[in-house]
Motif scaffolding. Sequence first.
Motif, PDB file in Angstrom:
ATOM      1  N   LYS A  37      30.458  93.413 -75.651  1.00 40.95           N
ATOM      2  CA  LYS A  37      30.179  92.239 -74.833  1.00 40.95           C
ATOM      3  C   LYS A  37      31.019  91.072 -75.342  1.00 40.95           C
ATOM      4  O   LYS A  37      31.236  90.932 -76.547  1.00 40.95           O
ATOM      5  CB  LYS A  37      28.695  91.866 -74.877  1.00 40.95           C
ATOM      6  N   THR A  38      31.518  90.272 -74.430  1.00 45.40           N
ATOM      7  CA  THR A  38      32.327  89.120 -74.817  1.00 45.40           C
ATOM      8  C   THR A  38      31.563  87.826 -74.559  1.00 45.40           C
ATOM      9  O   THR A  38      30.788  87.712 -73.601  1.00 45.40           O
ATOM     10  CB  THR A  38      33.658  89.079 -74.042  1.00 45.40           C
ATOM     11  N   TYR A  39      31.802  86.846 -75.421  1.00 48.82           N
ATOM     12  CA  TYR A  39      31.169  85.538 -75.323  1.00 48.82           C
ATOM     13  C   TYR A  39      32.245  84.474 -75.523  1.00 48.82           C
ATOM     14  O   TYR A  39      33.030  84.548 -76.469  1.00 48.82           O
ATOM     15  CB  TYR A  39      30.088  85.364 -76.395  1.00 48.82           C
ATOM     16  N   LEU A  40      32.286  83.496 -74.640  1.00 47.26           N
ATOM     17  CA  LEU A  40      33.171  82.351 -74.800  1.00 47.26           C
ATOM     18  C   LEU A  40      32.395  81.236 -75.489  1.00 47.26           C
ATOM     19  O   LEU A  40      31.264  80.918 -75.095  1.00 47.26           O
ATOM     20  CB  LEU A  40      33.693  81.879 -73.443  1.00 47.26           C
TER      21      LEU A  40
ATOM     22  N   LEU B 266      35.651  77.059 -86.167  1.00 45.05           N
ATOM     23  CA  LEU B 266      34.723  78.083 -85.691  1.00 45.05           C
ATOM     24  C   LEU B 266      35.403  79.452 -85.715  1.00 45.05           C
ATOM     25  O   LEU B 266      34.815  80.446 -86.186  1.00 45.05           O
ATOM     26  CB  LEU B 266      34.261  77.730 -84.280  1.00 45.05           C
ATOM     27  N   HIS B 267      36.629  79.522 -85.211  1.00 43.00           N
ATOM     28  CA  HIS B 267      37.394  80.768 -85.190  1.00 43.00           C
ATOM     29  C   HIS B 267      37.553  81.338 -86.601  1.00 43.00           C
ATOM     30  O   HIS B 267      37.316  82.531 -86.850  1.00 43.00           O
ATOM     31  CB  HIS B 267      38.767  80.493 -84.567  1.00 43.00           C
ATOM     32  N   ASN B 268      37.935  80.501 -87.552  1.00 44.91           N
ATOM     33  CA  ASN B 268      38.213  80.979 -88.901  1.00 44.91           C
ATOM     34  C   ASN B 268      36.950  81.434 -89.628  1.00 44.91           C
ATOM     35  O   ASN B 268      36.978  82.399 -90.399  1.00 44.91           O
ATOM     36  CB  ASN B 268      38.932  79.891 -89.690  1.00 44.91           C
ATOM     37  N   LEU B 269      35.839  80.753 -89.395  1.00 48.28           N
ATOM     38  CA  LEU B 269      34.574  81.176 -89.998  1.00 48.28           C
ATOM     39  C   LEU B 269      34.127  82.529 -89.432  1.00 48.28           C
ATOM     40  O   LEU B 269      33.666  83.406 -90.173  1.00 48.28           O
ATOM     41  CB  LEU B 269      33.498  80.120 -89.764  1.00 48.28           C
ATOM     42  N   LEU B 270      34.252  82.689 -88.112  1.00 48.59           N
ATOM     43  CA  LEU B 270      33.883  83.966 -87.490  1.00 48.59           C
ATOM     44  C   LEU B 270      34.792  85.096 -87.967  1.00 48.59           C
ATOM     45  O   LEU B 270      34.336  86.214 -88.243  1.00 48.59           O
ATOM     46  CB  LEU B 270      33.959  83.832 -85.963  1.00 48.59           C
ATOM     47  N   LYS B 271      36.087  84.807 -88.069  1.00 51.58           N
ATOM     48  CA  LYS B 271      37.038  85.824 -88.541  1.00 51.58           C
ATOM     49  C   LYS B 271      36.722  86.233 -89.974  1.00 51.58           C
ATOM     50  O   LYS B 271      36.760  87.420 -90.315  1.00 51.58           O
ATOM     51  CB  LYS B 271      38.462  85.272 -88.444  1.00 51.58           C
ATOM     52  N   GLU B 272      36.396  85.261 -90.834  1.00 48.39           N
ATOM     53  CA  GLU B 272      36.069  85.554 -92.234  1.00 48.39           C
ATOM     54  C   GLU B 272      34.793  86.376 -92.344  1.00 48.39           C
ATOM     55  O   GLU B 272      34.598  87.108 -93.319  1.00 48.39           O
ATOM     56  CB  GLU B 272      35.930  84.239 -93.007  1.00 48.39           C
ATOM     57  N   ALA B 273      33.920  86.256 -91.325  1.00 47.30           N
ATOM     58  CA  ALA B 273      32.667  87.022 -91.314  1.00 47.30           C
ATOM     59  C   ALA B 273      32.856  88.391 -90.659  1.00 47.30           C
ATOM     60  O   ALA B 273      31.874  89.063 -90.327  1.00 47.30           O
ATOM     61  CB  ALA B 273      31.592  86.233 -90.577  1.00 47.30           C
ATOM     62  N   ASP B 274      34.128  88.796 -90.447  1.00 47.99           N
ATOM     63  CA  ASP B 274      34.460  90.102 -89.861  1.00 47.99           C
ATOM     64  C   ASP B 274      33.940  90.260 -88.437  1.00 47.99           C
ATOM     65  O   ASP B 274      33.529  91.349 -88.025  1.00 47.99           O
ATOM     66  CB  ASP B 274      33.929  91.242 -90.743  1.00 47.99           C
ATOM     67  N   ILE B 275      33.950  89.184 -87.706  1.00 48.30           N
ATOM     68  CA  ILE B 275      33.568  89.209 -86.287  1.00 48.30           C
ATOM     69  C   ILE B 275      34.841  89.123 -85.456  1.00 48.30           C
ATOM     70  O   ILE B 275      35.733  88.313 -85.744  1.00 48.30           O
ATOM     71  CB  ILE B 275      32.597  88.054 -85.960  1.00 48.30           C
ATOM     72  N   ASP B 276      34.950  89.947 -84.439  1.00 48.80           N
ATOM     73  CA  ASP B 276      36.133  89.997 -83.577  1.00 48.80           C
ATOM     74  C   ASP B 276      36.225  88.696 -82.776  1.00 48.80           C
ATOM     75  O   ASP B 276      35.430  88.450 -81.866  1.00 48.80           O
ATOM     76  CB  ASP B 276      36.027  91.204 -82.641  1.00 48.80           C
ATOM     77  N   VAL B 277      37.200  87.859 -83.103  1.00 49.38           N
ATOM     78  CA  VAL B 277      37.325  86.555 -82.463  1.00 49.38           C
ATOM     79  C   VAL B 277      38.789  86.280 -82.168  1.00 49.38           C
ATOM     80  O   VAL B 277      39.680  86.652 -82.935  1.00 49.38           O
ATOM     81  CB  VAL B 277      36.729  85.440 -83.365  1.00 49.38           C
TER      82      VAL B 277
ATOM     83  N   TYR C  83      24.718  70.510 -77.135  1.00 48.73           N
ATOM     84  CA  TYR C  83      23.684  70.966 -76.210  1.00 48.73           C
ATOM     85  C   TYR C  83      24.005  72.321 -75.580  1.00 48.73           C
ATOM     86  O   TYR C  83      23.198  72.858 -74.824  1.00 48.73           O
ATOM     87  CB  TYR C  83      23.466  69.920 -75.110  1.00 48.73           C
ATOM     88  N   LEU C  84      25.167  72.872 -75.876  1.00 48.22           N
ATOM     89  CA  LEU C  84      25.532  74.174 -75.326  1.00 48.22           C
ATOM     90  C   LEU C  84      24.774  75.284 -76.032  1.00 48.22           C
ATOM     91  O   LEU C  84      24.633  75.277 -77.254  1.00 48.22           O
ATOM     92  CB  LEU C  84      27.033  74.421 -75.494  1.00 48.22           C
ATOM     93  N   SER C  85      24.298  76.258 -75.256  1.00 48.60           N
ATOM     94  CA  SER C  85      23.706  77.443 -75.862  1.00 48.60           C
ATOM     95  C   SER C  85      24.813  78.452 -76.153  1.00 48.60           C
ATOM     96  O   SER C  85      25.924  78.343 -75.630  1.00 48.60           O
ATOM     97  CB  SER C  85      22.642  78.054 -74.942  1.00 48.60           C
ATOM     98  N   PHE C  86      24.519  79.414 -77.007  1.00 49.78           N
ATOM     99  CA  PHE C  86      25.517  80.395 -77.411  1.00 49.78           C
ATOM    100  C   PHE C  86      26.024  81.157 -76.182  1.00 49.78           C
ATOM    101  O   PHE C  86      25.245  81.696 -75.413  1.00 49.78           O
ATOM    102  CB  PHE C  86      24.896  81.372 -78.410  1.00 49.78           C
ATOM    103  N   GLY C  87      27.347  81.188 -75.986  1.00 46.10           N
ATOM    104  CA  GLY C  87      27.937  81.867 -74.837  1.00 46.10           C
ATOM    105  C   GLY C  87      28.229  80.958 -73.665  1.00 46.10           C
ATOM    106  O   GLY C  87      28.772  81.415 -72.652  1.00 46.10           O
ATOM    107  N   GLU C  88      27.894  79.669 -73.786  1.00 44.46           N
ATOM    108  CA  GLU C  88      28.215  78.696 -72.735  1.00 44.46           C
ATOM    109  C   GLU C  88      29.461  77.914 -73.121  1.00 44.46           C
ATOM    110  O   GLU C  88      29.708  77.667 -74.300  1.00 44.46           O
ATOM    111  CB  GLU C  88      27.069  77.699 -72.535  1.00 44.46           C
ATOM    112  N   ILE C  89      30.228  77.514 -72.128  1.00 44.92           N
ATOM    113  CA  ILE C  89      31.324  76.574 -72.334  1.00 44.92           C
ATOM    114  C   ILE C  89      31.096  75.383 -71.414  1.00 44.92           C
ATOM    115  O   ILE C  89      30.394  75.488 -70.413  1.00 44.92           O
ATOM    116  CB  ILE C  89      32.701  77.221 -72.070  1.00 44.92           C
ATOM    117  N   PRO C  90      31.660  74.222 -71.734  1.00 49.34           N
ATOM    118  CA  PRO C  90      31.436  73.034 -70.900  1.00 49.34           C
ATOM    119  C   PRO C  90      31.931  73.236 -69.469  1.00 49.34           C
ATOM    120  O   PRO C  90      32.862  74.006 -69.222  1.00 49.34           O
ATOM    121  CB  PRO C  90      32.240  71.941 -71.615  1.00 49.34           C
TER     122      PRO C  90
END
Length: 653
Positions: free
Chosen positions: A403-406, A357-368, A413-420
Motif C-alpha cells: 500500500k502506498t501513502y503520500l 521526514l524522508h531521511n528519518l523514514l529511510k533510516e528506519a528501513d521504510i520504503d520511501v 492537522y493532516l492525518s497520516f496519508g493525507e496531503i494538503p
Amino acid sequence: MKKYYTFLFLLTSFMYSFSQTENKSYNYRVSLNELKMTSYEKDSTANALVLFEHGNSYIDNNDYTLKTEEKRKIKILNREGFNKANVTIYLYNNDNRKEKVKNIVATTYNLVNGKVTTTKLKEVDIFEEKYNDNYTLVKFALPNIKEGSVINYSYTIQSPFKFKYKGWAFQSDIPKLYSEYNTSIPANWEYNVKLVGGKKLFKNEQDIKKNCLSGSRGASADCTISTYAMKDVPAFIEEDYMTSKSNYLARIEYELKIFKDFEGNINNYTKTWKTTDREFRTDKDIGKQLSKSINLEDFLSETSINETDLYKKAEAIYKYVQENYTWNGDYKIFKDVSVKDLIKNKSGNVSSINILLHNLLKEADIDVKPVLISTRDHGFPTKIYPVISDFNYLIVQVTMDNKTYLLDATDPYLSFGEIPFRCLNSYARLMDFKNGSQWVDLEPNKLSKIQIKAELNIDENENITGTISSKKTGYHALNSRKKYYQNSDSYVTNLEDKYPNIDISNHKVISEGKTNPDFIETYAIAYNSDETGDNIYLNPFFTTFFKENPFKLQERTYPIDFGYKDTYYYILKLNFGDNYTASELPKNSRFTLPNNKGSVLFTNVLNENAVSMMFKISFKDAVYPAEYYPYLKAFMSNIVDIQTKSLILLKKK
C-alpha cells in the motif's frame, strides 16, 4: 544549414488552419468607428476589448539578441475598463544579463464634440521597479483615459536569453477581436512548441526564409517563419472549482531543445527523464540533502525506534516531524533547502521539512521516495519532456504491505496519508533513483464525506428542539479540525452565525485529536419555524450544503476540478406527536449527471406521527471535463432548490 524544427502541439484536435484571409481588416490604426463603439455585441459584459494585437519575435542578425516587437490596440468601454490603460512589462534578468525594453510609444484617442483628439505618453511617466531576484517591471499608464477611449501602444523587448523564446497569450481577462504572433527561428535553435488552452487557431502558417542569419566565415542559417493567429477570442473568466488559469489560457509556449552553433557544436537542452533523474540525485543541494544519513536516536524515542509494526513506526516518525517543526510558508525545492537549519531553527520550507521526514523514514528501513509536485495554483507540469522548473513542491511516498501513502508533514492537522488540498493537481513525478522516475496520480485514498443526522421534536407550543450528529471524513474533516482546534469558541460561534434561525447548545466533539481522520460532533438545537394560524411551515433543512449555485457562466471552456470525490448525506426525523398532522411534504426526486457521474436522491416518508427525510448528493469524479458544465450547472441548481424551497406543512389537530 538544414532546418530542424520540432512542433509538439498539445490538443491538436482543436487546431484549425486557415489559408484564406477574411474581408475584415485587422490593424493598428485607430478608426472613427472604433471611437464611436459603445459595446461589444459578442460580450455585453465586457469592460474593455482588445481590437488588435500583434507580436513579432526574431533573432537580430547584428547582435544575435532575441527581439520581440509588440503592439496593441484596446477599446475602453466603461470605467471598469480603465485599468487596461495601466501597462506592466516583465523583464527577466539572470547572471548579470538582463532584458531591456525600448521604443515605448503610447497614445490615447478620444472623440470630443465629434473631433478626434490624441494624447501621447510622456517619457517621464514610464517607471521601472524591481519585482524579485529575476524580474524587473517597467510600468506606464496611458494619459487622459475616458469612457470610450481607444488606446494603442508598442514597444520592443531585447533579450540575451534565446532559451526563453517569447511565448504569446492569445487570451486574457477581456475579449480579443484579433491576436497574431509572428516568429522567425533560425535552424540553429530547435524548440519544442506547445499550444495550450484548446482554442482554434484562425491562422497557422509556416514558411522558410533562406540565409536569414549570418555567422562567421560566410556561414548562414535558414529561418522558419511562422504566423499564428486567433480571432474573436472570449475573455477568460475565473470561477470556483478550478486549478491555475495558466492551465487553460489559450497561448503558445517555447522550450529550447537543441542549439547548434556555426562550428557544428551541439548543446542539448531538453533532457530525458533518465538524465534528469541522475542530475536530481547528484544535485549539490536537494540531492545531497536526500542522501544524508541521520541518527534516529537523536530524534525518536526508544519505543518508536523499536516498534516492529511498520505502519505504527512510520506514523510515529510522521507525527514527530509534524509536531516538532513548523512550516515557514515557502515552497522552495532547489534553493535554500537545509535540513541542518531546519533542525536548528525548528522552522523551514516545504522541502526541508519533508526531506527530514524522508531521511528519518529511510533510516528506519521504510520504503520511501521523494515526489515532485506542482501545486494547484502553479499549473500542470509538462509531461512530454522534463521541465524541472514546472515543480514547486516536494512530498514523500511511503510503501508498506503493498500500500502506498503520500505524506506531507507541513500541516499539523493532516492525518497520516493525507496531503494538503493545494497538492491535489492531478499528477506528480515520483523520483525513484533505482528504477527511474515515473508519473503518479494524486488521488486521495480516503473518502471525503459529510453526514448529518437530525432528530427533531415539536411540542404543543410549537417549540422545535432536537439533537444533531455530524460526521465528516477526508477533506471535509480536515477543514473542520483546523477551525475547531485553532479556536473552539470561534468555531461554535461561526456555526451559530451560519444558521441564524437556530440556537445551538451543548456542543461536543466526539472524535479526539487534531489529526484524527474523522471529525464527529454533536449539539442540541432549538429551531424557529414559520407559523400561520393553526399551520406550521417548516423548512426541514436547518443546514444547507450549497446555499447558492457556484456555476454562473453562460459557458465554461475549462474543467470543473473539485480536487476530490465527495458525498453529502442529510437525514432528518421530525416527531410531531399527537398534536399535529402532516398535510404536505416535499416531493421526492432523483436525478443524475450523464454517465452516472453524480446523483441526487431526496425522499420523504410519513410514518404515523413522524416524518423521515433523506437527502444524498454524490460526486463520483474529482474532475469533470468542460462538456459537463451545463449539466453540473443544472445539477447544482436542483440541489439549491431542494434545500431552499422544500417545506413541510403541519396542521394542529
